[in-house]
Design a protein around this motif. Sequence first.
Motif, PDB file in Angstrom:
ATOM      1  N   TYR A 103     -14.690   6.697   2.080  1.00 38.05           N
ATOM      2  CA  TYR A 103     -15.213   5.489   2.706  1.00 38.05           C
ATOM      3  C   TYR A 103     -15.320   4.356   1.684  1.00 38.05           C
ATOM      4  O   TYR A 103     -15.417   4.588   0.482  1.00 38.05           O
ATOM      5  N   THR A 104     -15.285   3.147   2.193  1.00 37.80           N
ATOM      6  CA  THR A 104     -15.636   1.973   1.408  1.00 37.80           C
ATOM      7  C   THR A 104     -16.564   1.119   2.260  1.00 37.80           C
ATOM      8  O   THR A 104     -16.506   1.169   3.496  1.00 37.80           O
ATOM      9  N   LYS A 105     -17.422   0.340   1.624  1.00 44.13           N
ATOM     10  CA  LYS A 105     -18.472  -0.377   2.351  1.00 44.13           C
ATOM     11  C   LYS A 105     -17.922  -1.311   3.417  1.00 44.13           C
ATOM     12  O   LYS A 105     -18.503  -1.482   4.484  1.00 44.13           O
ATOM     13  N   GLU A 106     -16.775  -1.920   3.128  1.00 45.05           N
ATOM     14  CA  GLU A 106     -16.269  -2.973   4.018  1.00 45.05           C
ATOM     15  C   GLU A 106     -15.581  -2.446   5.263  1.00 45.05           C
ATOM     16  O   GLU A 106     -15.244  -3.210   6.164  1.00 45.05           O
ATOM     17  N   VAL A 107     -15.317  -1.135   5.325  1.00 45.52           N
ATOM     18  CA  VAL A 107     -14.578  -0.564   6.457  1.00 45.52           C
ATOM     19  C   VAL A 107     -15.469   0.427   7.187  1.00 45.52           C
ATOM     20  O   VAL A 107     -16.068   1.308   6.564  1.00 45.52           O
ATOM     21  N   GLY A 108     -15.535   0.308   8.501  1.00 47.60           N
ATOM     22  CA  GLY A 108     -16.411   1.164   9.279  1.00 47.60           C
ATOM     23  C   GLY A 108     -15.838   2.521   9.623  1.00 47.60           C
ATOM     24  O   GLY A 108     -16.509   3.336  10.245  1.00 47.60           O
ATOM     25  N   GLU A 109     -14.590   2.782   9.231  1.00 51.88           N
ATOM     26  CA  GLU A 109     -13.970   4.081   9.505  1.00 51.88           C
ATOM     27  C   GLU A 109     -13.506   4.709   8.198  1.00 51.88           C
ATOM     28  O   GLU A 109     -13.500   4.072   7.143  1.00 51.88           O
ATOM     29  N   GLU A 110     -13.098   5.973   8.283  1.00 58.30           N
ATOM     30  CA  GLU A 110     -12.635   6.671   7.084  1.00 58.30           C
ATOM     31  C   GLU A 110     -11.360   6.026   6.555  1.00 58.30           C
ATOM     32  O   GLU A 110     -10.478   5.659   7.330  1.00 58.30           O
ATOM     33  N   ILE A 111     -11.260   5.913   5.242  1.00 63.41           N
ATOM     34  CA  ILE A 111      -9.997   5.485   4.649  1.00 63.41           C
ATOM     35  C   ILE A 111      -9.220   6.693   4.130  1.00 63.41           C
ATOM     36  O   ILE A 111      -8.063   6.566   3.733  1.00 63.41           O
ATOM     37  N   LEU A 112      -9.846   7.873   4.187  1.00 64.86           N
ATOM     38  CA  LEU A 112      -9.208   9.099   3.702  1.00 64.86           C
ATOM     39  C   LEU A 112      -9.873  10.293   4.358  1.00 64.86           C
ATOM     40  O   LEU A 112     -11.085  10.275   4.597  1.00 64.86           O
ATOM     41  N   SER A 113      -9.101  11.320   4.647  1.00 66.31           N
ATOM     42  CA  SER A 113      -9.685  12.563   5.151  1.00 66.31           C
ATOM     43  C   SER A 113      -8.753  13.721   4.816  1.00 66.31           C
ATOM     44  O   SER A 113      -7.548  13.544   4.634  1.00 66.31           O
ATOM     45  N   GLY A 114      -9.335  14.917   4.712  1.00 66.67           N
ATOM     46  CA  GLY A 114      -8.507  16.091   4.415  1.00 66.67           C
ATOM     47  C   GLY A 114      -9.372  17.285   4.092  1.00 66.67           C
ATOM     48  O   GLY A 114     -10.580  17.296   4.311  1.00 66.67           O
ATOM     49  N   ALA A 151      -5.750  11.235  -5.050  1.00 66.97           N
ATOM     50  CA  ALA A 151      -6.281  10.269  -4.081  1.00 66.97           C
ATOM     51  C   ALA A 151      -7.044   9.149  -4.776  1.00 66.97           C
ATOM     52  O   ALA A 151      -6.875   7.968  -4.440  1.00 66.97           O
ATOM     53  N   ILE A 152      -7.899   9.492  -5.741  1.00 62.87           N
ATOM     54  CA  ILE A 152      -8.674   8.472  -6.460  1.00 62.87           C
ATOM     55  C   ILE A 152      -7.743   7.505  -7.177  1.00 62.87           C
ATOM     56  O   ILE A 152      -7.906   6.282  -7.106  1.00 62.87           O
ATOM     57  N   ASN A 153      -6.741   8.049  -7.862  1.00 63.76           N
ATOM     58  CA  ASN A 153      -5.795   7.188  -8.582  1.00 63.76           C
ATOM     59  C   ASN A 153      -4.974   6.325  -7.629  1.00 63.76           C
ATOM     60  O   ASN A 153      -4.644   5.176  -7.945  1.00 63.76           O
ATOM     61  N   THR A 154      -4.659   6.865  -6.457  1.00 62.72           N
ATOM     62  CA  THR A 154      -3.901   6.097  -5.470  1.00 62.72           C
ATOM     63  C   THR A 154      -4.715   4.918  -4.948  1.00 62.72           C
ATOM     64  O   THR A 154      -4.225   3.786  -4.887  1.00 62.72           O
ATOM     65  N   ILE A 155      -5.944   5.177  -4.558  1.00 60.49           N
ATOM     66  CA  ILE A 155      -6.789   4.106  -4.014  1.00 60.49           C
ATOM     67  C   ILE A 155      -7.046   3.033  -5.064  1.00 60.49           C
ATOM     68  O   ILE A 155      -7.031   1.827  -4.762  1.00 60.49           O
ATOM     69  N   LYS A 156      -7.236   3.456  -6.319  1.00 62.82           N
ATOM     70  CA  LYS A 156      -7.420   2.475  -7.396  1.00 62.82           C
ATOM     71  C   LYS A 156      -6.139   1.679  -7.622  1.00 62.82           C
ATOM     72  O   LYS A 156      -6.186   0.468  -7.850  1.00 62.82           O
ATOM     73  N   GLU A 157      -4.996   2.335  -7.567  1.00 61.19           N
ATOM     74  CA  GLU A 157      -3.705   1.644  -7.738  1.00 61.19           C
ATOM     75  C   GLU A 157      -3.493   0.612  -6.633  1.00 61.19           C
ATOM     76  O   GLU A 157      -2.961  -0.478  -6.873  1.00 61.19           O
ATOM     77  N   ILE A 158      -3.939   0.929  -5.437  1.00 60.28           N
ATOM     78  CA  ILE A 158      -3.823   0.001  -4.310  1.00 60.28           C
ATOM     79  C   ILE A 158      -4.665  -1.253  -4.548  1.00 60.28           C
ATOM     80  O   ILE A 158      -4.333  -2.339  -4.062  1.00 60.28           O
ATOM     81  N   GLY A 159      -5.737  -1.097  -5.324  1.00 56.48           N
ATOM     82  CA  GLY A 159      -6.555  -2.268  -5.649  1.00 56.48           C
ATOM     83  C   GLY A 159      -7.987  -2.190  -5.167  1.00 56.48           C
ATOM     84  O   GLY A 159      -8.722  -3.173  -5.219  1.00 56.48           O
ATOM     85  N   ILE A 160      -8.408  -1.019  -4.688  1.00 55.98           N
ATOM     86  CA  ILE A 160      -9.791  -0.845  -4.229  1.00 55.98           C
ATOM     87  C   ILE A 160     -10.573  -0.128  -5.327  1.00 55.98           C
ATOM     88  O   ILE A 160     -10.198   0.954  -5.763  1.00 55.98           O
ATOM     89  N   ILE A 191       0.841  -1.205   0.000  1.00 55.18           N
ATOM     90  CA  ILE A 191       0.000   0.000   0.000  1.00 55.18           C
ATOM     91  C   ILE A 191       0.871   1.248   0.000  1.00 55.18           C
ATOM     92  O   ILE A 191       0.651   2.186  -0.774  1.00 55.18           O
ATOM     93  N   ILE A 192       1.873   1.259   0.865  1.00 55.26           N
ATOM     94  CA  ILE A 192       2.764   2.420   0.973  1.00 55.26           C
ATOM     95  C   ILE A 192       3.553   2.611  -0.314  1.00 55.26           C
ATOM     96  O   ILE A 192       3.692   3.734  -0.827  1.00 55.26           O
ATOM     97  N   SER A 193       4.073   1.513  -0.858  1.00 57.65           N
ATOM     98  CA  SER A 193       4.861   1.588  -2.089  1.00 57.65           C
ATOM     99  C   SER A 193       4.033   2.126  -3.248  1.00 57.65           C
ATOM    100  O   SER A 193       4.481   3.001  -4.004  1.00 57.65           O
ATOM    101  N   LYS A 194       2.806   1.623  -3.396  1.00 54.06           N
ATOM    102  CA  LYS A 194       1.947   2.078  -4.491  1.00 54.06           C
ATOM    103  C   LYS A 194       1.529   3.531  -4.293  1.00 54.06           C
ATOM    104  O   LYS A 194       1.423   4.291  -5.275  1.00 54.06           O
TER     105      LYS A 194
END
Length: 416
Positions: A283-294, A144-153, A26-29
């Motif tokens: 947010y993503t459905k599977e996680v109950g907390e924020e995956i991003l904020s700013g 951010a969108i490109n990063t999260i997609k690169e991570i695989g979500i 995740i960090i590398s991507k």
Amino acid sequence: MNIWRNYAIEGTQDLLFEQCEIKNDIISKSRKVFKRFGFNEVQTPTLEFYDVFNFSNHPIEDEKIYKLIDFKGRILTLRPDLTIPIARVYSTKIKSGTAMLSYVGDVYRANEHNHGKNNQITQCGIEIIGISNIKAEILLLITAINTIKEIGIEEFKIEIGQCKFFEGILEAIDFDNEEISELENLIMNKNLGSLYSFLNKKKNKLNEDQYKILRALPQLFGGKDVIDEAQELVKSEKAINALRDLSYIYNTLESLGYSEYVSVDLAMIQSFNYYTGAIFKGYTKEVGEEILSGGRYDGLVGEFGEESAAAGLAINVDAIQKLIYEKTKTEKTDEVTGVIFFEKDSYANAIKIMNLLNKGNVNWQLNIQESFEEVADYCRGKGIKRIMKVNRNEVIEYRLSPTGVFIGEMFKNGKY
């Protein structure tokens, strides 16, 4: 007595094996995408002076900051936030001009009752300092969108709000600080019943338009039609300008093909007091907390020197790591194809065999246990069904039979 010796501190965690691989990936991507979009990495100390975070409207509640005293009697902290140290770095090291910065690091916040939250959180983030126009927010969101997609979500939403929209509504309302705080909490938590009760009690302080917009606010979320609906309800110039900014951000992202990843939430009021404009939460459905904020925080850099416009966001690496790990466990079959056992004098042959075997979509691993019996027990426990035994002059493959014994192909009675 060392009663806590065998325990990790509440809100922290040990990561093992595949969990570490996922987190590092995740960090590398993230770094790769950040660099591609023009962000340059900086690092700040884990330990900071308490004064770095001790200013008016600072974003972290004081009781959530880990504090310690150094040998000179100065108060230090484990950093509870990374944006504030980035502002310090800009003001003291870069000092002027535009800076597009990225970072990776841990933050530490003492959540007394946890509620599933970690006290140690790894973040990957980006900051744009020195740009006041709305292009900065758009670039942050695209990155951010490109990063999260690169991570695989693929299935996620970034909600966009605007601090100035709510500020504009409040400008003409005669609420004291206590009433404003209560109102903010009710709106942010979308507690409709309690909000309606609160507004009914305060009707003497509200005109019809103010009552109507405050009552509707928690339900103003969704696509760009929400912005059109809100524009019909407000009269404040500040609120209308905030809606125009939101509309521009949304329309630009839509024109670039990103509309499926963003939504509008006008009930999103800043949880960090230094935000001064757009706010983001992912947010993503599977996680109950924020995956991003700013968001935008134009007033923060001035706490350390000359004022400068700024905006940024952070990705919650730990939340994403947990999501991917749980998915991997569900989808996982036999990741390890087999193990290679070898005699002490056959190390070179074993490595050669491993390199030859691992040329396809397989994963053969060296096993350095003392005896074949130990290797066989290990494989049974891990569900590994193949062992390659390497000697100086021969290679024998053993496969796990339905009866639980490993049978070697080269020996008629080679059972273990």
